[in-house]
Design a protein around this motif. Sequence first.
Motif, PDB file in Angstrom:
ATOM      1  N   HIS A  31      -9.143 -17.222   2.429  1.00  0.00           N
ATOM      2  CA  HIS A  31      -9.065 -15.827   1.988  1.00  0.00           C
ATOM      3  C   HIS A  31      -8.446 -15.711   0.600  1.00  0.00           C
ATOM      4  N   VAL A  32      -7.374 -16.458   0.369  1.00  0.00           N
ATOM      5  CA  VAL A  32      -6.708 -16.406  -0.934  1.00  0.00           C
ATOM      6  C   VAL A  32      -7.654 -16.873  -2.032  1.00  0.00           C
ATOM      7  N   ASP A  33      -8.335 -17.988  -1.808  1.00  0.00           N
ATOM      8  CA  ASP A  33      -9.269 -18.512  -2.810  1.00  0.00           C
ATOM      9  C   ASP A  33     -10.389 -17.513  -3.093  1.00  0.00           C
ATOM     10  N   PHE A  34     -10.902 -16.910  -2.036  1.00  0.00           N
ATOM     11  CA  PHE A  34     -11.976 -15.928  -2.189  1.00  0.00           C
ATOM     12  C   PHE A  34     -11.516 -14.748  -3.049  1.00  0.00           C
ATOM     13  N   LEU A  35     -10.355 -14.206  -2.741  1.00  0.00           N
ATOM     14  CA  LEU A  35      -9.873 -13.039  -3.476  1.00  0.00           C
ATOM     15  C   LEU A  35      -9.517 -13.378  -4.922  1.00  0.00           C
ATOM     16  N   PHE A  36      -8.972 -14.560  -5.140  1.00  0.00           N
ATOM     17  CA  PHE A  36      -8.646 -14.936  -6.515  1.00  0.00           C
ATOM     18  C   PHE A  36      -9.906 -15.118  -7.353  1.00  0.00           C
ATOM     19  N   VAL A  89       1.312 -13.580  -9.245  1.00  0.00           N
ATOM     20  CA  VAL A  89       0.767 -13.438  -7.893  1.00  0.00           C
ATOM     21  C   VAL A  89       0.268 -14.791  -7.382  1.00  0.00           C
ATOM     22  N   ALA A  90      -0.385 -15.543  -8.251  1.00  0.00           N
ATOM     23  CA  ALA A  90      -0.888 -16.862  -7.857  1.00  0.00           C
ATOM     24  C   ALA A  90       0.254 -17.795  -7.464  1.00  0.00           C
ATOM     25  N   HIS A  91       1.359 -17.726  -8.198  1.00  0.00           N
ATOM     26  CA  HIS A  91       2.525 -18.562  -7.858  1.00  0.00           C
ATOM     27  C   HIS A  91       3.082 -18.180  -6.488  1.00  0.00           C
ATOM     28  N   GLN A 123       8.302 -12.052   3.114  1.00  0.00           N
ATOM     29  CA  GLN A 123       8.679 -12.530   1.788  1.00  0.00           C
ATOM     30  C   GLN A 123       7.481 -12.490   0.840  1.00  0.00           C
ATOM     31  N   PHE A 124       6.323 -12.923   1.314  1.00  0.00           N
ATOM     32  CA  PHE A 124       5.119 -12.916   0.496  1.00  0.00           C
ATOM     33  C   PHE A 124       4.738 -11.487   0.110  1.00  0.00           C
ATOM     34  N   PHE A 125       4.831 -10.587   1.073  1.00  0.00           N
ATOM     35  CA  PHE A 125       4.518  -9.183   0.811  1.00  0.00           C
ATOM     36  C   PHE A 125       5.422  -8.632  -0.294  1.00  0.00           C
ATOM     37  N   GLY A 126       6.719  -8.907  -0.191  1.00  0.00           N
ATOM     38  CA  GLY A 126       7.652  -8.431  -1.205  1.00  0.00           C
ATOM     39  C   GLY A 126       7.388  -9.037  -2.569  1.00  0.00           C
ATOM     40  N   GLN A 127       7.010 -10.315  -2.581  1.00  0.00           N
ATOM     41  CA  GLN A 127       6.770 -10.991  -3.864  1.00  0.00           C
ATOM     42  C   GLN A 127       5.542 -10.439  -4.577  1.00  0.00           C
ATOM     43  N   ILE A 128       4.438 -10.212  -3.852  1.00  0.00           N
ATOM     44  CA  ILE A 128       3.241  -9.725  -4.541  1.00  0.00           C
ATOM     45  C   ILE A 128       3.397  -8.245  -4.925  1.00  0.00           C
ATOM     46  N   ARG A 129       4.204  -7.514  -4.169  1.00  0.00           N
ATOM     47  CA  ARG A 129       4.487  -6.134  -4.575  1.00  0.00           C
ATOM     48  C   ARG A 129       5.318  -6.130  -5.847  1.00  0.00           C
ATOM     49  N   ALA A 130       6.337  -6.993  -5.891  1.00  0.00           N
ATOM     50  CA  ALA A 130       7.172  -7.080  -7.088  1.00  0.00           C
ATOM     51  C   ALA A 130       6.374  -7.582  -8.296  1.00  0.00           C
ATOM     52  N   ALA A 131       5.381  -8.415  -8.043  1.00  0.00           N
ATOM     53  CA  ALA A 131       4.539  -8.950  -9.124  1.00  0.00           C
ATOM     54  C   ALA A 131       3.467  -7.964  -9.567  1.00  0.00           C
ATOM     55  N   ARG A 132       3.462  -6.767  -8.973  1.00  0.00           N
ATOM     56  CA  ARG A 132       2.521  -5.695  -9.303  1.00  0.00           C
ATOM     57  C   ARG A 132       1.067  -6.123  -9.113  1.00  0.00           C
ATOM     58  N   SER A 191     -11.439  -2.565  -5.893  1.00  0.00           N
ATOM     59  CA  SER A 191     -10.216  -2.584  -5.090  1.00  0.00           C
ATOM     60  C   SER A 191      -9.126  -3.329  -5.853  1.00  0.00           C
ATOM     61  N   ASP A 192      -7.880  -3.211  -5.367  1.00  0.00           N
ATOM     62  CA  ASP A 192      -6.819  -3.962  -6.034  1.00  0.00           C
ATOM     63  C   ASP A 192      -6.404  -5.155  -5.191  1.00  0.00           C
ATOM     64  N   LEU A 193      -5.830  -6.150  -5.845  1.00  0.00           N
ATOM     65  CA  LEU A 193      -5.501  -7.413  -5.201  1.00  0.00           C
ATOM     66  C   LEU A 193      -4.411  -7.245  -4.150  1.00  0.00           C
ATOM     67  N   PHE A 194      -3.480  -6.328  -4.375  1.00  0.00           N
ATOM     68  CA  PHE A 194      -2.410  -6.111  -3.407  1.00  0.00           C
ATOM     69  C   PHE A 194      -2.971  -5.613  -2.073  1.00  0.00           C
ATOM     70  N   ALA A 195      -3.841  -4.603  -2.124  1.00  0.00           N
ATOM     71  CA  ALA A 195      -4.406  -4.032  -0.892  1.00  0.00           C
ATOM     72  C   ALA A 195      -5.250  -5.048  -0.140  1.00  0.00           C
ATOM     73  N   THR A 196      -6.030  -5.837  -0.866  1.00  0.00           N
ATOM     74  CA  THR A 196      -6.921  -6.771  -0.184  1.00  0.00           C
ATOM     75  C   THR A 196      -6.169  -7.983   0.366  1.00  0.00           C
ATOM     76  N   LEU A 197      -5.169  -8.473  -0.348  1.00  0.00           N
ATOM     77  CA  LEU A 197      -4.344  -9.548   0.204  1.00  0.00           C
ATOM     78  C   LEU A 197      -3.621  -9.078   1.466  1.00  0.00           C
ATOM     79  N   THR A 198      -3.161  -7.832   1.433  1.00  0.00           N
ATOM     80  CA  THR A 198      -2.493  -7.281   2.605  1.00  0.00           C
ATOM     81  C   THR A 198      -3.457  -7.163   3.775  1.00  0.00           C
ATOM     82  N   ALA A 199      -4.684  -6.672   3.497  1.00  0.00           N
ATOM     83  CA  ALA A 199      -5.662  -6.444   4.560  1.00  0.00           C
ATOM     84  C   ALA A 199      -6.214  -7.745   5.145  1.00  0.00           C
TER      85      ALA A 199
END
Length: 332
Positions: free
Chosen positions: A224-229, A242-244, A276-285, A295-303
């Motif tokens: 999923h991560v590879d697909f979205l990136f 976000v990638a880090h 922790q991952f959720f907080g990090q990608i939110r902080a990374a905007r 769509s945005d990367l935050f919403a799709t990573l969450t979903a």
Amino acid sequence: MRLQARFIQLPLKYDAERLAKEVLAFSEDCWLPHPQRFEGNDFLPLISVNGEAANESFTGQMAPTEYLKKCPYLIEVLASFGASLGRTRLMRLSGGAEVTPHVDIHYYWRDRMRIHVPIVTQPTVTFQCGGLTVNMAEGECWIFDTFSRHRVVNDAEKKRIHLVADTVGGEGFFTLAAGGRLPEQQQPNWQPRAFEPTGATIDQLEYERENMPVVMTPWEIQNHVDFLFREAQQNHPQFPHVAHAASHFTHIWRALWSTYGESKEGWPRYRRALDQFFGQIRAARANEIKLRNGSDLFATLTALVIAPALADQRNDTSGETRPDVTPQLAAA
């Protein structure tokens, strides 16, 4: 599901009048409002979890509802797909209404196609997806790219009714899809064949049983991560951050999986990693990073990852992104 084409018409043509006779026999009180109460959108459930008409869950044994049991020809149509059947409905759109532009980002649709068979429609009803527009005629059979932004407009007075079946596919369906046509290409000798009923019964249908993970495997998460990136703006200044975060998260998850697998003993540690991952990608905007579909990367990573990765806090949601609508996701 991301397809290689926006639309594919499958090579089958059904008896729309026969379908309509079964469908229009249902009274108005059988139809349910859209879960998000979109005006002019309602549905009648045919296959749902445990066959419960009011059950909107994506998780569990799919089974026929009381409504499907009353529709022998509809059963034959579903059997002709040669597929494992997930949530299946009659979707109705009132005259003058529309399905507003959106993208299906819910985990359930990452690997599932949506088969559409128009039952009651008009030539003026338009289905738009990724820049292409088609009219799906009565009795035809279509699939489309649900990960592209799509919209349906019914600018006539009469209601539009489609059979809509979600499926991961199957041996028979693979062969069926391979014989489909792309509407934007000229295929002068292509014609759908008239469907001949075979006497299929409701007991012969195959229903999905495994549809949501208890603990998502690290290999699925990486997929999923590879697909979205690949879909994301990699030149965005926030993308490396976000990638880090994703690289750190997938490393931790792989280690936890090797220790605990699906055991509940590891669930608290899995949950900490997700939070922790959720907080990090939110902080990374990550919400500022757009995908090709808008769509945005935050919403799709969450979903696709955070919400479904662990069964401890599961909360089924629509997983659609629409203008000025923030998806209500489980981990948000």
